[in-house]
Design an enzyme around this catalytic site. Structure first.
Site, PDB file in Angstrom:
ATOM      1  N   GLU A   1       2.603  -7.808   8.502  1.00 26.67           N
ATOM      2  CA  GLU A   1       2.692  -6.338   8.371  1.00 26.67           C
ATOM      3  C   GLU A   1       3.637  -5.936   7.258  1.00 26.67           C
ATOM      4  OE1 GLU A   1      -0.035  -6.816  10.577  1.00 26.67           O
ATOM      5  OE2 GLU A   1       0.420  -4.732  10.009  1.00 26.67           O
TER       6      GLU A   1
ATOM      7  N   PRO B   1       0.822  -1.226   0.000  1.00 27.74           N
ATOM      8  CA  PRO B   1       0.000   0.000   0.000  1.00 27.74           C
ATOM      9  C   PRO B   1       0.851   1.269   0.000  1.00 27.74           C
ATOM     10  CG  PRO B   1      -0.759  -1.554   1.661  1.00 27.74           C
ATOM     11  CD  PRO B   1       0.566  -2.056   1.170  1.00 27.74           C
TER      12      PRO B   1
END
Ligand code: 4FV
Length: 252
Positions: free
Chosen positions: A116, A89
């Site tokens: 993560e 992202p």
């Protein structure tokens, strides 16, 4: 073109890349997609591929060692230099223009994050480019990698048959595509714009261009701002806007 994908789920990548146009491109030898699993390069008894982040907090990170060994093996699998792309992202938004650019590369290596993500030092050392498929969070980079494999794969010369040529694509010229209609028993030609039944190919091309311009003006003015429009385009768009405003006085 060769695409190597480093992922904890290589089967997903292999299977999604075996379908449709991309699968056919592989059969035609235009594209080769290979999956590499970092877990196969884990050295501890538990074959760990994740680790807690420094600074604490929720979630885990992918362990750099097995990832690095796996990436090195993928690099060494073919002498051609590879552009290493990390899907995340935090990356630059993927566009058709970027897809066209990457489709011209001889080799790509795609890194799929899980948990993560990756250690920042690994990214700095190994990654040439970070790309995002959109401002939302996936549970892994595999779907993003599959999107990129598909978008790049279908642009390999000879992957698309004439029928589904890329020249008609949305975004090919930075605009949205025009509406399409086909003959169906149920609806016949009802609601089909008459010009499409006229056989007048010049008028049909004009209508399709005007619809692309008009839809982009209505739905994606951000794209229109970046699109290169010539004099004829601007005249077509002005005509579309005038007609639309006449039909939608409230929205004008
Ligand atoms: C993503 C995206 C994405 C973030 C954490 C994988 C996930 C997890 N990748 N465009 N949007 N990745 O959400 O490319 O590791």
């Amino acid at each position: 073109m060769r695409i190597d994908v480093v992922t904890l789920f290589p089967d997903f990548i292999r299977e999604s890349a075996a379908l449709g146009v991309v699968g056919r491109a592989q059969e035609r030898g235009l594209l080769a997609v290979h999956g590499w699993n970092p877990r196969g390069y884990a050295t501890d008894n538990y074959r760990r591929v994740d680790q807690r982040p420094f600074g604490g907090g929720p979630g885990m990170l992918m362990l750099a060692e097995p990832l690095g060994a796996c990436l090195a093996a993928a690099r060494a699998a073919d002498p051609a230099p590879a552009r290493v792309i990390y899907l995340s992202p935090q990356g630059e938004r993927l566009t058709q223009a970027k897809v066209r650019q990457l489709a011209a590369e001889p080799r790509l290596i795609l890194l799929c994050g899980r948990y993560e993500g990756l250690d920042e030092r690994f990214i700095d050392r190994e990654v040439d480019e970070e790309l995002s498929i959109g401002d939302y969070v996936l549970s892994g980079g595999e779907l993003a990698a599959a999107v990129l494999v598909d978008a790049v794969g279908r642009l390999q010369e000879g992957a698309l048959n004439h029928a589904d040529s890329a020249t008609q694509d949305s975004f090919e010229d930075g605009l949205l595509d025009c509406p399409h209609y086909t003959r169906s028993e149920a609806t016949g030609t009802e609601g089909v714009p008459p010009v499409l039944l006229s056989g007048d190919h010049a008028a049909i091309a004009r209508w399709r261009r005007q619809q692309s311009l008009g839809r982009t003006w209505l739905r994606r003015p951000d794209l229109l701002a970046r699109a290169r429009l010539d004099k004829a385009d601007r005249a077509l768009l002005a005509e579309f806007i005038a007609a639309w405003r006449a039909e939608n006085p409230a929205g004008a």
